[in-house]
Design a protein around this motif. Sequence first.
Motif, PDB file in Angstrom:
ATOM      1  N   MET A 156       0.844  -1.158   0.006  1.00  0.00           N
ATOM      2  CA  MET A 156       0.119  -0.021   0.068  1.00  0.00           C
ATOM      3  C   MET A 156       0.915   1.196  -0.108  1.00  0.00           C
ATOM      4  SD  MET A 156      -3.113  -0.399  -0.304  1.00  0.00           S
ATOM      5  CE  MET A 156      -4.032   1.168   0.201  1.00  0.00           C
ATOM      6  N   PRO A 157       1.989   1.477   0.881  1.00  0.00           N
ATOM      7  CA  PRO A 157       2.691   2.616   0.841  1.00  0.00           C
ATOM      8  C   PRO A 157       3.247   3.011  -0.549  1.00  0.00           C
ATOM      9  CG  PRO A 157       3.073   1.417   2.707  1.00  0.00           C
ATOM     10  CD  PRO A 157       2.156   0.536   1.826  1.00  0.00           C
ATOM     11  N   GLU A 158       3.636   1.859  -1.307  1.00  0.00           N
ATOM     12  CA  GLU A 158       4.306   2.115  -2.533  1.00  0.00           C
ATOM     13  C   GLU A 158       3.198   2.330  -3.570  1.00  0.00           C
ATOM     14  OE1 GLU A 158       6.867  -0.225  -6.002  1.00  0.00           O
ATOM     15  OE2 GLU A 158       7.035  -0.838  -3.726  1.00  0.00           O
ATOM     16  N   LEU A 159       2.124   1.785  -3.466  1.00  0.00           N
ATOM     17  CA  LEU A 159       1.125   2.008  -4.456  1.00  0.00           C
ATOM     18  C   LEU A 159       0.542   3.516  -4.297  1.00  0.00           C
ATOM     19  CD1 LEU A 159      -1.270  -1.227  -4.152  1.00  0.00           C
ATOM     20  CD2 LEU A 159       0.309  -0.550  -6.099  1.00  0.00           C
ATOM     21  N   LEU A 160       0.259   3.817  -2.921  1.00  0.00           N
ATOM     22  CA  LEU A 160      -0.245   5.236  -2.853  1.00  0.00           C
ATOM     23  C   LEU A 160       0.869   6.358  -3.422  1.00  0.00           C
ATOM     24  CD1 LEU A 160      -1.793   4.602   0.500  1.00  0.00           C
ATOM     25  CD2 LEU A 160      -3.142   5.265  -1.466  1.00  0.00           C
ATOM     26  N   GLN A 161       2.037   6.010  -2.941  1.00  0.00           N
ATOM     27  CA  GLN A 161       3.253   7.132  -3.431  1.00  0.00           C
ATOM     28  C   GLN A 161       3.327   7.096  -4.985  1.00  0.00           C
ATOM     29  OE1 GLN A 161       6.928   6.225  -1.817  1.00  0.00           O
ATOM     30  NE2 GLN A 161       7.965   7.874  -2.616  1.00  0.00           N
ATOM     31  N   HIS A 162       3.117   5.874  -5.822  1.00  0.00           N
ATOM     32  CA  HIS A 162       3.576   5.897  -6.983  1.00  0.00           C
ATOM     33  C   HIS A 162       2.242   5.999  -8.183  1.00  0.00           C
ATOM     34  CE1 HIS A 162       7.704   5.549  -6.351  1.00  0.00           C
ATOM     35  NE2 HIS A 162       7.232   4.421  -5.659  1.00  0.00           N
ATOM     36  N   ASN A 163       1.088   5.887  -7.392  1.00  0.00           N
ATOM     37  CA  ASN A 163      -0.083   5.921  -8.384  1.00  0.00           C
ATOM     38  C   ASN A 163      -1.169   7.052  -7.934  1.00  0.00           C
ATOM     39  OD1 ASN A 163       0.337   3.396 -10.108  1.00  0.00           O
ATOM     40  ND2 ASN A 163       0.657   2.680  -7.901  1.00  0.00           N
ATOM     41  N   GLY A 172      -5.101   8.566  -8.061  1.00  0.00           N
ATOM     42  CA  GLY A 172      -6.336   8.486  -8.606  1.00  0.00           C
ATOM     43  C   GLY A 172      -6.772   7.256  -9.269  1.00  0.00           C
ATOM     44  N   VAL A 173      -7.172   7.383 -10.582  1.00  0.00           N
ATOM     45  CA  VAL A 173      -7.550   6.121 -11.388  1.00  0.00           C
ATOM     46  C   VAL A 173      -6.429   5.287 -11.703  1.00  0.00           C
ATOM     47  CG1 VAL A 173      -8.260   5.280 -13.514  1.00  0.00           C
ATOM     48  CG2 VAL A 173      -9.391   7.338 -12.511  1.00  0.00           C
ATOM     49  N   GLU A 174      -5.373   5.569 -11.445  1.00  0.00           N
ATOM     50  CA  GLU A 174      -4.113   4.642 -11.394  1.00  0.00           C
ATOM     51  C   GLU A 174      -3.863   3.707 -10.307  1.00  0.00           C
ATOM     52  OE1 GLU A 174      -3.599   8.037 -12.238  1.00  0.00           O
ATOM     53  OE2 GLU A 174      -3.374   7.670 -14.452  1.00  0.00           O
ATOM     54  N   PHE A 175      -4.226   4.437  -9.041  1.00  0.00           N
ATOM     55  CA  PHE A 175      -3.999   3.600  -8.048  1.00  0.00           C
ATOM     56  C   PHE A 175      -5.267   2.765  -7.925  1.00  0.00           C
ATOM     57  CE2 PHE A 175      -6.208   2.945  -3.920  1.00  0.00           C
ATOM     58  CZ  PHE A 175      -5.284   2.222  -3.369  1.00  0.00           C
ATOM     59  N   TRP A 176      -6.393   2.887  -8.264  1.00  0.00           N
ATOM     60  CA  TRP A 176      -7.400   1.775  -8.358  1.00  0.00           C
ATOM     61  C   TRP A 176      -7.321   0.732  -9.295  1.00  0.00           C
ATOM     62  CZ3 TRP A 176     -10.143   1.303  -4.235  1.00  0.00           C
ATOM     63  CH2 TRP A 176     -10.511   2.471  -3.689  1.00  0.00           C
ATOM     64  N   ILE A 177      -6.629   1.098 -10.305  1.00  0.00           N
ATOM     65  CA  ILE A 177      -6.482   0.175 -11.327  1.00  0.00           C
ATOM     66  C   ILE A 177      -5.340  -1.044 -10.754  1.00  0.00           C
ATOM     67  CG2 ILE A 177      -5.476  -0.548 -13.459  1.00  0.00           C
ATOM     68  CD1 ILE A 177      -6.767   2.173 -14.435  1.00  0.00           C
ATOM     69  N   GLU A 178      -4.465  -0.510  -9.879  1.00  0.00           N
ATOM     70  CA  GLU A 178      -3.364  -1.196  -9.676  1.00  0.00           C
ATOM     71  C   GLU A 178      -3.898  -2.165  -8.535  1.00  0.00           C
ATOM     72  OE1 GLU A 178       0.285  -3.098  -9.392  1.00  0.00           O
ATOM     73  OE2 GLU A 178      -0.294  -1.760 -10.941  1.00  0.00           O
ATOM     74  N   PHE A 179      -4.497  -1.364  -7.695  1.00  0.00           N
ATOM     75  CA  PHE A 179      -4.996  -1.906  -6.236  1.00  0.00           C
ATOM     76  C   PHE A 179      -6.045  -3.208  -6.680  1.00  0.00           C
ATOM     77  CE2 PHE A 179      -7.973  -2.636  -3.002  1.00  0.00           C
ATOM     78  CZ  PHE A 179      -7.087  -2.922  -1.834  1.00  0.00           C
ATOM     79  N   MET A 180      -7.026  -2.935  -7.531  1.00  0.00           N
ATOM     80  CA  MET A 180      -7.896  -3.911  -7.899  1.00  0.00           C
ATOM     81  C   MET A 180      -7.452  -5.038  -8.572  1.00  0.00           C
ATOM     82  SD  MET A 180     -10.536  -2.811  -6.250  1.00  0.00           S
ATOM     83  CE  MET A 180     -11.600  -3.950  -6.610  1.00  0.00           C
ATOM     84  N   ASP A 181      -6.490  -4.504  -9.375  1.00  0.00           N
ATOM     85  CA  ASP A 181      -5.614  -5.937 -10.207  1.00  0.00           C
ATOM     86  C   ASP A 181      -5.055  -6.883  -9.136  1.00  0.00           C
ATOM     87  OD1 ASP A 181      -6.290  -5.079 -13.041  1.00  0.00           O
ATOM     88  OD2 ASP A 181      -4.414  -4.141 -13.064  1.00  0.00           O
TER      89      ASP A 181
END
Length: 80
Positions: free
Chosen positions: A17-24, A26-35
């Motif tokens: 999560m910390p890396e996902l939030l730092q590097h993504n 809006g929509v990019e976060f949700w795409i990566e997280f949901m994948d």
Amino acid sequence: MPLQEVERQLAELAGAMPELLQHNQGVEFWIEFMDRADAIRNRVSLDQFDWVTERIYEVLAAYGISTPSRWILAAAASAH
């Protein structure tokens, strides 16, 4: 998937999560997280599905993020 493996994958998701939030943003976060979340949910049995979904939502909640369905509903409600 064995429960121990499910727990390991959920821990990996939480740890990312910390890396996902730092590097993504809006929509990019949700795409990566949901994948990543879907990759876990798609491998569990039907009797584990709701439990795993709730655990995934807990990962989001730990960072103050509402679940996607609540996020979508909130956006729709504010548009009216």
